[in-house]
Design an enzyme around this catalytic site. Structure first.
Site, short mmCIF file in Angstrom:
data_model
loop_
_atom_site.label_atom_id
_atom_site.label_comp_id
_atom_site.label_asym_id
_atom_site.label_seq_id
_atom_site.Cartn_x
_atom_site.Cartn_y
_atom_site.Cartn_z
CG ASP A 1 -1.65 1.25 1.44
OD1 ASP A 1 -2.33 1.66 0.49
OD2 ASP A 1 -1.57 1.86 2.53
CG ASP B 1 -1.91 7.41 0.42
OD1 ASP B 1 -1.06 8.23 0.07
OD2 ASP B 1 -2.91 7.13 -0.27
C1 G6P Z 1 -5.60 5.71 -0.09
C2 G6P Z 1 -5.80 6.35 1.27
C3 G6P Z 1 -7.22 6.80 1.44
C4 G6P Z 1 -7.65 7.66 0.27
C5 G6P Z 1 -7.53 6.87 -1.02
C6 G6P Z 1 -7.91 7.68 -2.25
O1 G6P Z 1 -6.12 4.42 -0.06
O2 G6P Z 1 -5.46 5.46 2.31
O3 G6P Z 1 -7.31 7.51 2.64
O4 G6P Z 1 -8.98 8.12 0.42
O5 G6P Z 1 -6.18 6.45 -1.15
O6 G6P Z 1 -6.94 8.67 -2.44
P1 G6P Z 1 -7.01 9.82 -3.53
O7 G6P Z 1 -5.58 10.34 -3.55
O8 G6P Z 1 -7.39 9.18 -4.82
O9 G6P Z 1 -7.98 10.81 -3.06
MG MG Z 2 -2.72 3.18 3.58
#
Ligand code: G6P
Ligand code: MG
Length: 213
Positions: A9, A11
């Site tokens: 993953d 973030d």
């Molecule tokens: C990751 C993060 C989420 C976020 C998602 C979409 O999975 O953990 O918290 O909402 O990405 O991210 P984006 O950058 O497309 O808004």
């Molecule tokens: Mg994450």
């Protein structure tokens, strides 16, 4: 080697953009007068932008049209991108970089499995734009975690079966996605608390002991 491929993953695992997601959502929530805190924020880990907004709006008094919701999600993304703009190679820690290099030298294929549509931008910012063997992200999926789609695609891109890969996640929804897809999983950070992962990492460096025998 126990696993031929490792799917990370992004973030909250490779870099700490999770804190920027929090800041951006907090700014939006304050703007529309909705209560939002770090506990609610933990529910947004691994969840798509629009689904995250729906979770935040659970505390909103009133009705919003789909267009209004789209505008709010875009605003949040603009706040988030402003924060991402300041990122650089300095946002990639030595322990993450050293672990990635050690796993690659051991012969593992390395992929990203992230729900984010900003994944490519972030990877470039931290100097990993060309590093991974494959990137599966929010732009190539129609179902976000806990659906396993993003990890199944990542495994497919590196030509491996789920049983040959380990998923590394900081989100409960991500650990569930891994399990749903038939992957072993390793939890770091907030995901440790759900107790559903096969391995628990105190630091990403623990991966070396799990994977390289
Ligand atoms: C990751 C993060 C989420 C976020 C998602 C979409 O999975 O953990 O918290 O909402 O990405 O991210 P984006 O950058 O497309 O808004
Ligand atoms: Mg994450």
């Amino acid at each position: 080697m126990l696993y031929k491929g490792i799917i990370f993953d992004l973030d909250g695992v490779i870099c700490h953009t999770d804190k920027y997601h929090y800041k951006a959502w907090k700014k939006l929530a304050d703007q529309i007068g909705v209560y939002f805190d770090r506990t609610i924020n933990n529910r947004l880990r691994g969840v798509s932008r629009m689904e995250s907004l729906e979770i935040i709006l659970e505390n909103y008094d009133g009705e919003l049209t789909d267009d209004e919701k789209k505008t709010l999600a875009e605003q949040k993304n603009n706040y988030y991108r402003e924060l991402l703009n300041n990122m650089s190679r300095a946002d990639l820690s030595d322990e993450v970089y050293d672990t990635l290099i050690a796993l690659r030298q051991a012969g593992c294929k390395l992929a990203i499995g992230s729900s984010s549509k900003n994944a490519g931008f972030i990877l470039k910012k931290i100097g990993l734009g060309e590093f991974f063997d494959a990137v599966s992200d929010g732009n190539n999926i129609s179902h976000s975690k806990p659906d396993p789609e993003v990890f199944l695609k990542a495994a497919e891109y590196i030509n491996l079966a789920p049983a040959e890969c380990l998923v590394v996640e900081d989100a409960e929804s991500g650990i569930e996605a891994a399990i749903n897809g038939g992957f072993d999983s390793a939890a770091i950070g907030d995901a440790v608390n759900c107790g559903k992962a096969m391995y628990t990492l105190r630091s990403i460096e623990d991966l070396k002991e799990i994977v390289i025998i």
